[in-house]
Scaffold this active site. Structure first.
Site, PDB file in Angstrom:
ATOM      1  N   ARG A  21       9.898   6.337 -14.565  1.00  0.00           N
ATOM      2  CA  ARG A  21       8.816   5.407 -14.201  1.00  0.00           C
ATOM      3  C   ARG A  21       7.757   6.107 -13.349  1.00  0.00           C
ATOM      4  NH1 ARG A  21       8.884   2.176 -10.015  1.00  0.00           N
ATOM      5  NH2 ARG A  21      11.142   1.880  -9.974  1.00  0.00           N
ATOM      6  N   TYR A  73     -14.293  -7.477 -24.690  1.00  0.00           N
ATOM      7  CA  TYR A  73     -12.913  -7.848 -24.984  1.00  0.00           C
ATOM      8  C   TYR A  73     -12.478  -9.042 -24.130  1.00  0.00           C
ATOM      9  CZ  TYR A  73      -7.959  -7.616 -25.821  1.00  0.00           C
ATOM     10  OH  TYR A  73      -6.676  -7.945 -26.171  1.00  0.00           O
ATOM     11  N   ASP A 144     -14.638   0.987 -21.802  1.00  0.00           N
ATOM     12  CA  ASP A 144     -13.610   0.707 -22.809  1.00  0.00           C
ATOM     13  C   ASP A 144     -14.106   1.326 -24.113  1.00  0.00           C
ATOM     14  OD1 ASP A 144     -11.925  -0.359 -24.764  1.00  0.00           O
ATOM     15  OD2 ASP A 144     -11.578  -2.195 -23.618  1.00  0.00           O
ATOM     16  N   LYS A 169      -4.839   0.118 -31.314  1.00  0.00           N
ATOM     17  CA  LYS A 169      -5.867   0.030 -32.356  1.00  0.00           C
ATOM     18  C   LYS A 169      -5.931   1.347 -33.152  1.00  0.00           C
ATOM     19  CE  LYS A 169      -6.412  -3.960 -30.473  1.00  0.00           C
ATOM     20  NZ  LYS A 169      -7.360  -4.248 -29.398  1.00  0.00           N
TER      21      LYS A 169
HETATM   22  C1  LIG Z   1      -7.146  -4.719 -28.090  1.00  0.00           C
HETATM   23  C2  LIG Z   1      -8.096  -4.318 -27.061  1.00  0.00           C
HETATM   24  C3  LIG Z   1      -7.708  -4.200 -25.728  1.00  0.00           C
HETATM   25  C4  LIG Z   1      -6.329  -4.561 -25.247  1.00  0.00           C
HETATM   26  O1  LIG Z   1      -5.355  -3.735 -25.797  1.00  0.00           O
HETATM   27  P1  LIG Z   1      -3.829  -4.199 -26.002  1.00  0.00           P
HETATM   28  O2  LIG Z   1      -3.173  -2.954 -26.491  1.00  0.00           O
HETATM   29  O3  LIG Z   1      -3.828  -5.322 -26.976  1.00  0.00           O
HETATM   30  O4  LIG Z   1      -3.318  -4.648 -24.670  1.00  0.00           O
HETATM   31  C5  LIG Z   1      -8.661  -3.786 -24.819  1.00  0.00           C
HETATM   32  N1  LIG Z   1      -9.923  -3.506 -25.184  1.00  0.00           N
HETATM   33  C6  LIG Z   1     -10.331  -3.615 -26.451  1.00  0.00           C
HETATM   34  C7  LIG Z   1     -11.738  -3.295 -26.809  1.00  0.00           C
HETATM   35  C8  LIG Z   1      -9.435  -4.029 -27.430  1.00  0.00           C
HETATM   36  O5  LIG Z   1      -9.851  -4.160 -28.682  1.00  0.00           O
END
Ligand SMILES: *Cc1c(COP(=O)(O)O)cnc(C)c1O
Length: 347
Positions: A21, A73, A144, A169
């Site tokens: 961890r 998001y 992001d 993704k």
């Molecule tokens: C899906 C997504 C997230 C969150 O990711 P998870 O793996 O589902 O927690 C954050 N930012 C964007 C732009 C996303 O498409």
């Protein structure tokens, strides 16, 4: 040839790892080295994109001020507003394209949170200008980068402090894992993110890291194919009689097109488009034969969904559909869209 999948929580003292961890495992490290290399910084892998995002918010002092994008998001919007309602911080939402407002936010906010291109309207923020402005100030600037992928955009090179990927993704790419990663441009920030992961216990799974590394091996090929197809589909959707409006930064008519050309190596494989109303959008999703009616994006299979069906997305046009283009045959994808949409396409 392959990264070993090491299912270990603990290691004998004297080696490079100890209790996982805090110190990680060789499989987590493999993913961190890979994505850190692509993004040009030091990476910390998490159990999901949201876990990585929470680790960044965790860096803030009580009473902090935060700027987030109006189009972005939903998880981030919800996290920011939930924290505000609990008295932790205060939030302002800025229009993604309002560069002057973002530049001002770098002087007045503790955290400037950008998403570019944004989700679901694919608005491109002027990262160059905003990152350059933040350099003189004491704010944490985070991008992001999930929708762009590290292949189309490297925010750290533009001057961001942290870049975020939902590994779920494009990097994973096969809808078979949840993962997230935060990439820091500086050693102290990297250490702080490691500490946040350790204290929250937001650790990635061994199998998930293994699968993500495996998925990343084909990221360039998948992206090349899917964004090539997306460009074709976006153009064809533009002239479909049932389609009111198409949002794709590769289209000349998109308000962010010029900036997208400057800032991105590719326009990506997510397209949003509007049909008349929610019923038309829903019936289009129901009639699909090849494209899957599902949320998310960045996977090998194409997916379509109505965004306003999601909680917190009611402000979007009722007929707004988001298409994530996968790696299937482009002609078959168009045939499927054309048969699912009402009316007959002109091309
Ligand atoms: C899906 C997504 C997230 C969150 O990711 P998870 O793996 O589902 O927690 C954050 N930012 C964007 C732009 C996303 O498409």
């Amino acid at each position: 040839m392959n990264t070993p999948l090491v299912p270990a929580s603990n290691f004998v003292f004297g080696g490079s790892h100890a209790y996982a961890r805090g110190g990680g495992t060789p499989t987590w490290s493999a993913l961190e080295h890979l994505v850190g290399g692509l993004e040009g910084g030091q990476a910390v892998a998490f159990s999901s994109g949201m876990a990585a995002i929470c680790a960044v918010f965790d860096q803030l002092p009580v009473g902090a001020t935060i700027a987030i994008p109006r189009d972005g998001y939903q998880g981030v919007t919800s996290l920011a507003h939930t924290g505000q309602s609990r008295g932790r911080w205060s939030v302002t939402e800025l229009a993604n394209e309002d560069t002057a407002a973002w530049v001002k936010a770098t002087r007045t906010c503790n955290l400037v949170w950008l998403e570019s291109p944004s989700n679901p309207l694919l608005v491109v923020a002027d990262l160059h200008t905003i990152c350059a402005a933040s350099r003189n100030h004491d704010c944490l600037l985070v991008v992001d980068n999930t929708l762009a992928t590290p292949l189309n955009q490297q925010p750290l090179a533009l001057g961001a402090d942290i870049s975020i990927q939902s590994v779920t993704k494009f990097i994973g790419g096969h809808s078979d894992l949840l993962g997230g990663i935060a990439i820091a441009n500086d050693h102290a920030l990297h250490q702080n993110l490691l500490k946040a992961r350790e204290l929250a216990g937001a650790t990635p799974g061994a199998l998930e890291c293994y699968l993500a590394v495996r998925g990343a091996r084909t990221l360039a090929l998948r992206l090349e194919r899917s964004q090539g197809t997306a460009a074709q589909l976006a153009a064809r959707l533009t002239s479909h009689p049932a389609v009111v409006r198409v949002y794709y930064p590769g289209l000349r008519a998109h308000p962010s097109h010029a900036l997208a050309r400057e800032q991105l190596a590719g326009f990506g494989s997510v397209i949003s488009f509007e049909v008349a109303d929610a019923d038309t959008a829903d019936s289009t999703c129901e009639k699909l034969a090849l494209i899957r009616h599902a949320t998310s994006f960045g996977a090998v299979e194409s997916t379509l969904e109505r965004r306003s069906a999601h909680a917190g997305q009611e402000h979007l046009a009722p007929g707004l559909l988001r298409l994530s283009v996968g790696i299937e045959d482009p002609r078959e994808l168009w045939q499927d869209l054309a048969q699912a949409l009402p009316g007959t396409p002109t091309q």
